[in-house]
Design a protein around this motif. Sequence first.
Motif, PDB file in Angstrom:
ATOM      1  N   PRO A 180      77.059  12.394  34.945  1.00 25.83           N
ATOM      2  CA  PRO A 180      75.823  12.924  34.353  1.00 25.83           C
ATOM      3  C   PRO A 180      75.988  14.361  33.881  1.00 25.83           C
ATOM      4  CG  PRO A 180      75.652  12.849  36.735  1.00 25.83           C
ATOM      5  CD  PRO A 180      76.983  12.262  36.390  1.00 25.83           C
ATOM      6  N   GLU A 181      75.607  14.614  32.645  1.00 23.76           N
ATOM      7  CA  GLU A 181      75.495  15.986  32.139  1.00 23.76           C
ATOM      8  C   GLU A 181      74.133  16.131  31.484  1.00 23.76           C
ATOM      9  OE1 GLU A 181      77.387  18.587  32.406  1.00 23.76           O
ATOM     10  OE2 GLU A 181      79.386  17.851  32.896  1.00 23.76           O
ATOM     11  N   GLY A 182      73.245  15.214  31.799  1.00 23.59           N
ATOM     12  CA  GLY A 182      71.897  15.343  31.275  1.00 23.59           C
ATOM     13  C   GLY A 182      71.658  14.646  29.948  1.00 23.59           C
ATOM     14  N   PRO A 204      84.621  16.010  31.475  1.00 24.43           N
ATOM     15  CA  PRO A 204      85.497  15.517  32.551  1.00 24.43           C
ATOM     16  C   PRO A 204      85.119  16.101  33.917  1.00 24.43           C
ATOM     17  CG  PRO A 204      86.739  16.610  30.784  1.00 24.43           C
ATOM     18  CD  PRO A 204      85.301  16.995  30.639  1.00 24.43           C
ATOM     19  N   GLN A 205      83.849  16.392  34.128  1.00 22.17           N
ATOM     20  CA  GLN A 205      83.408  17.140  35.305  1.00 22.17           C
ATOM     21  C   GLN A 205      84.004  16.641  36.626  1.00 22.17           C
ATOM     22  OE1 GLN A 205      81.636  19.981  35.397  1.00 22.17           O
ATOM     23  NE2 GLN A 205      81.874  20.028  37.601  1.00 22.17           N
ATOM     24  N   GLN A 206      83.783  15.350  36.936  1.00 23.25           N
ATOM     25  CA  GLN A 206      84.261  14.876  38.245  1.00 23.25           C
ATOM     26  C   GLN A 206      85.787  14.885  38.301  1.00 23.25           C
ATOM     27  OE1 GLN A 206      82.074  11.700  40.364  1.00 23.25           O
ATOM     28  NE2 GLN A 206      81.164  11.257  38.375  1.00 23.25           N
ATOM     29  N   LEU A 207      86.409  14.539  37.168  1.00 25.16           N
ATOM     30  CA  LEU A 207      87.880  14.455  37.176  1.00 25.16           C
ATOM     31  C   LEU A 207      88.503  15.826  37.404  1.00 25.16           C
ATOM     32  CD1 LEU A 207      88.040  11.946  34.230  1.00 25.16           C
ATOM     33  CD2 LEU A 207      88.657  11.476  36.612  1.00 25.16           C
ATOM     34  N   LYS A 208      87.909  16.861  36.806  1.00 23.70           N
ATOM     35  CA  LYS A 208      88.529  18.181  37.005  1.00 23.70           C
ATOM     36  C   LYS A 208      88.327  18.652  38.441  1.00 23.70           C
ATOM     37  CE  LYS A 208      84.918  21.115  34.882  1.00 23.70           C
ATOM     38  NZ  LYS A 208      84.706  22.284  34.021  1.00 23.70           N
ATOM     39  N   GLN A 209      87.204  18.247  39.036  1.00 29.41           N
ATOM     40  CA  GLN A 209      87.019  18.603  40.444  1.00 29.41           C
ATOM     41  C   GLN A 209      88.029  17.857  41.315  1.00 29.41           C
ATOM     42  OE1 GLN A 209      82.230  18.773  40.194  1.00 29.41           O
ATOM     43  NE2 GLN A 209      83.098  19.284  42.180  1.00 29.41           N
ATOM     44  N   MET A 226      81.527  13.367  24.726  1.00 31.90           N
ATOM     45  CA  MET A 226      80.597  12.599  23.901  1.00 31.90           C
ATOM     46  C   MET A 226      79.252  12.467  24.591  1.00 31.90           C
ATOM     47  SD  MET A 226      83.657  10.306  22.824  1.00 31.90           S
ATOM     48  CE  MET A 226      84.516  11.298  24.001  1.00 31.90           C
ATOM     49  N   ARG A 227      78.215  12.813  23.872  1.00 21.98           N
ATOM     50  CA  ARG A 227      76.870  12.711  24.442  1.00 21.98           C
ATOM     51  C   ARG A 227      75.962  12.090  23.392  1.00 21.98           C
ATOM     52  NH1 ARG A 227      76.721  18.619  27.633  1.00 21.98           N
ATOM     53  NH2 ARG A 227      78.767  18.277  28.558  1.00 21.98           N
ATOM     54  N   ASP A 228      75.280  11.042  23.790  1.00 23.07           N
ATOM     55  CA  ASP A 228      74.435  10.326  22.834  1.00 23.07           C
ATOM     56  C   ASP A 228      73.062  10.980  22.797  1.00 23.07           C
ATOM     57  OD1 ASP A 228      73.253   8.592  21.139  1.00 23.07           O
ATOM     58  OD2 ASP A 228      73.461   6.820  22.410  1.00 23.07           O
ATOM     59  N   ILE A 497      80.181  27.424  40.548  1.00 26.29           N
ATOM     60  CA  ILE A 497      80.935  27.123  41.766  1.00 26.29           C
ATOM     61  C   ILE A 497      80.363  25.795  42.249  1.00 26.29           C
ATOM     62  CG2 ILE A 497      81.373  27.842  44.158  1.00 26.29           C
ATOM     63  CD1 ILE A 497      82.772  29.555  41.961  1.00 26.29           C
ATOM     64  N   ARG A 498      81.251  24.893  42.707  1.00 31.09           N
ATOM     65  CA  ARG A 498      80.781  23.558  43.080  1.00 31.09           C
ATOM     66  C   ARG A 498      80.578  23.453  44.593  1.00 31.09           C
ATOM     67  NH1 ARG A 498      80.750  23.325  37.557  1.00 31.09           N
ATOM     68  NH2 ARG A 498      82.874  23.471  36.771  1.00 31.09           N
ATOM     69  N   ILE A 499      79.836  22.437  44.954  1.00 34.82           N
ATOM     70  CA  ILE A 499      79.728  22.112  46.373  1.00 34.82           C
ATOM     71  C   ILE A 499      81.020  21.393  46.763  1.00 34.82           C
ATOM     72  CG2 ILE A 499      78.501  20.724  48.070  1.00 34.82           C
ATOM     73  CD1 ILE A 499      75.963  21.073  46.351  1.00 34.82           C
TER      74      ILE A 499
HETATM   75  N1  ASP Z   1      80.767  20.094  32.924  1.00 37.82           N
HETATM   76  C1  ASP Z   1      79.967  21.215  32.491  1.00 37.82           C
HETATM   77  C2  ASP Z   1      79.551  20.986  31.039  1.00 37.82           C
HETATM   78  O1  ASP Z   1      80.156  20.190  30.343  1.00 37.82           O
HETATM   79  C3  ASP Z   1      80.685  22.508  32.562  1.00 37.82           C
HETATM   80  C4  ASP Z   1      81.051  22.937  33.934  1.00 37.82           C
HETATM   81  O2  ASP Z   1      80.175  23.049  34.796  1.00 37.82           O
HETATM   82  O3  ASP Z   1      82.247  23.259  34.144  1.00 37.82           O
HETATM   83  O4  ASP Z   1      78.666  21.658  30.541  1.00 37.82           O
END
Ligand code: ASP
Length: 596
Positions: A180-182, A204-209, A226-228, A497-499
Motif C-alpha cells: 500500500p502507498e495509498g 518497492p517499500q517492503q522489499l527494500k525493508q 506504478m499507481r493507478d 524511519i520504519r518500525i
Molecule cells: N515508499 C515510499 C514512497 O514511495 C517512500 C519511502 O518511504 O521510502 O513514497
Amino acid sequence: MAGHQSLRTHTCGELRPQHVGQRVTLAGWVHRRRDHGHLSFLDLRDRYGITQVVTSSDEAPAAHQAGADARNEWVIQVSGAVRHRPDGTTNPDLPTGEVEVAVDELTVLNESKVPPFYINEEQPGLEEALRLQYRYLDLRRPPMRERMLLRARLASAIRRELEAEDFVEVETPLLIRSTPEGARDFVVPSRLQAGQFYALPQSPQQLKQLLMVAGYDRYYQMAHCMRDEDSRKDRGPEFTQVDIEMSFVREEDVMATVEAMVTAVTGAVVPDRQIRETPFPRLTYQDALARYGSDKPDLRFGMDLVDLSDAVRDAAFRVFADALAAGGAVYAIRAEGCGGYSRKQLHELTDLAKRHGAGGLVHLSVESDGSLRGPTAKFLEASGTAVRTATGAGPGDLLLIVADGDRVTAATALGQLRLEMGERLGLRDPAVLAYVWVYRFPMFKWDRDLNRWDATHNPFSAPVWEEAERMEADPESVHAQQYDLALNGWELGGGSIRIHRRDLLERAFALMGHTVEGMRDQFGALLDALEYGAPPHGGIAIGVERWVALLANQENIREVTAFPKTQSGSDLMLGAPSPIDDQQLAELHLRLDLED
Ligand code: ASP
C-alpha cells in the motif's frame, strides 16, 4: 566522439577549425537545406549537434546530384574535406559554426515523409496528442532531446554519488503483491494460477525493508513504480523514483545523506542554477503549514502567512468571530503594491481561494493615509492598527485574509493565494532552487469514510519513539518519523524511519483497522522478517520525473518522460491499453463483463 564506427568518422557536433584539411564522413538527418544556384547548403543533425555541409555542382557534380532530392529529415551520409567557412558566414551560435564540409560523396541512407510537425523549430500551438502519437519525432526535436539528456545526466550523477557512499543497487521484481502507498494497484492476472493476480509495485517499500533485514545496509534503485490514479501535471500512472533504504540510522542520518547527494547532483547537472540555501532549511509540518499554508512550501520568496487571530478577536465581523469560536484561525498575507487591484483581479483571487476550500476571501487595501479600504473595512476599523502592525502592511499594499473554523483549511487556501501572488509578482525566480525539508508529520489521520485511523504517509513509518506509548490512547497527538523533501513548491520525495519491531508494527496496523489474519495475509513476510534480527532502518524515495522537470524548468512531467501516457492513461503511439483476444483471455481464466 561516439567511438569507432564504420558509417562515419565524426559526429555532427564535433568538427572545429583544428579539423580543417581532414577528410571526414558524417551521417545524420537533414535539419534544413538552402539552395543557391550551383551550391546547396545542408545542415546535418544528429544527437551531438549540427554541421553545415555543402555540395557544389561545379566541384563534385555527382555528390551534388545525389543530394538534390534530400529534404528535411532524410538520413544521409556525406564525405569530404573540412574547410573554414568563408569570412562573414561563420555562425557563432553553433559550436561547429566556423567550419563546413565540402562534400565530394553523398549517399541517401533513407528517405523521410514530411513529418506531421516541425522538427527544426518550435511550432506554437502544436497539439500534445500529435506529439505523443509521433513521439519518436517529438523526441528528435532538439529541446526534447536536451531534456532527455539532462535526465540521463541526473540519473548518472545520482548513481555516482550514491555508489561513492557505499549504496548498492538491487533490482526488485515488478510482479509482486500489493504494497500500500495509498493508490490503487495495477494488477496482472496469473495464467499458471487461475484466479490469482500479481500487483505491480506502487513502490518497492517492503522489499527494500527486507533487504535491510538481509543485511545489505545501504540500498538504492532507480525503481519503476506504478499507481493507478488520476494523472496530473506532476503525476503519471508510472514513474521512476530514486529509492533508498539505510540501516542503523536516525532521521538525521537519512536527511543528511540525501541532502549531500541532492546538493552534489544538482551542482553536477545544473551548475548554473543557484541552490537558495544550504544546509536545506528544515520546517516542522506545523510550521510549514502556519507560515506557508503548505507541506511543500515554495521558499523562493517570503510573503509568509500572518496569524491575525489575536488582532481581530474583538472585531465586529461575523465571519472572523465564527471561525475563531469554532477553534479555527484567521490568516493573512500581504501583497506588496497590489492595493490597486481591480475588481476583476480580486474576483479571480476570491475564486481561487474558494476552489481551495475557503468559504470566501476578505481583501483590504491600505490607503495613503493608512486607513483600510474594502467591502468589509468598516467592520475592522477598530482592529485596523493591530492588523497593519501584525502584517506590516503600508500604503499601496493589499491584504488577503482567509478565516475558517479549521486552521488547516484556512492556511491551505491562503497558501494557494500566496503561490498565486508570488507568481503574479514575479517572485518565483525560475533560476533558483529552493530545497526544503518538512518533517514531524502527524502519524495518523482519521478516515471518515472507513471509520478508522490511517497513516498520513507510509504505514511502515515509525512514531517518534517517545510518543509510541500513547499511540492507542491518543493517536492524533503522535508524530511520525517522516520527512519530505520539497523543491520550489513541489513534493520531491518523502521517507521515514520504519518500525523494526513486530509488536509495534502490529499495534500500528491494528489502529489502522487490520485484523490479525488480515495483517498476516497482507504483510506476513515483513512481519515475520522483523522477528529475525531486523536492524533499525529508514529510507526515502525521490521522484525522478519531478526532479528533472524542475531542473529543466518544465511544469509537466510528460515533458521529461520519453514515452508518457496521456491524462487518461493511453499510449497514443503504441495504442495501449488495447483489447486482447479471446484465447489470451481464456488462458488467463478471465471473462469480460463490459455491460456498464
Ligand atoms: N515508499 C515510499 C514512497 O514511495 C517512500 C519511502 O518511504 O521510502 O513514497
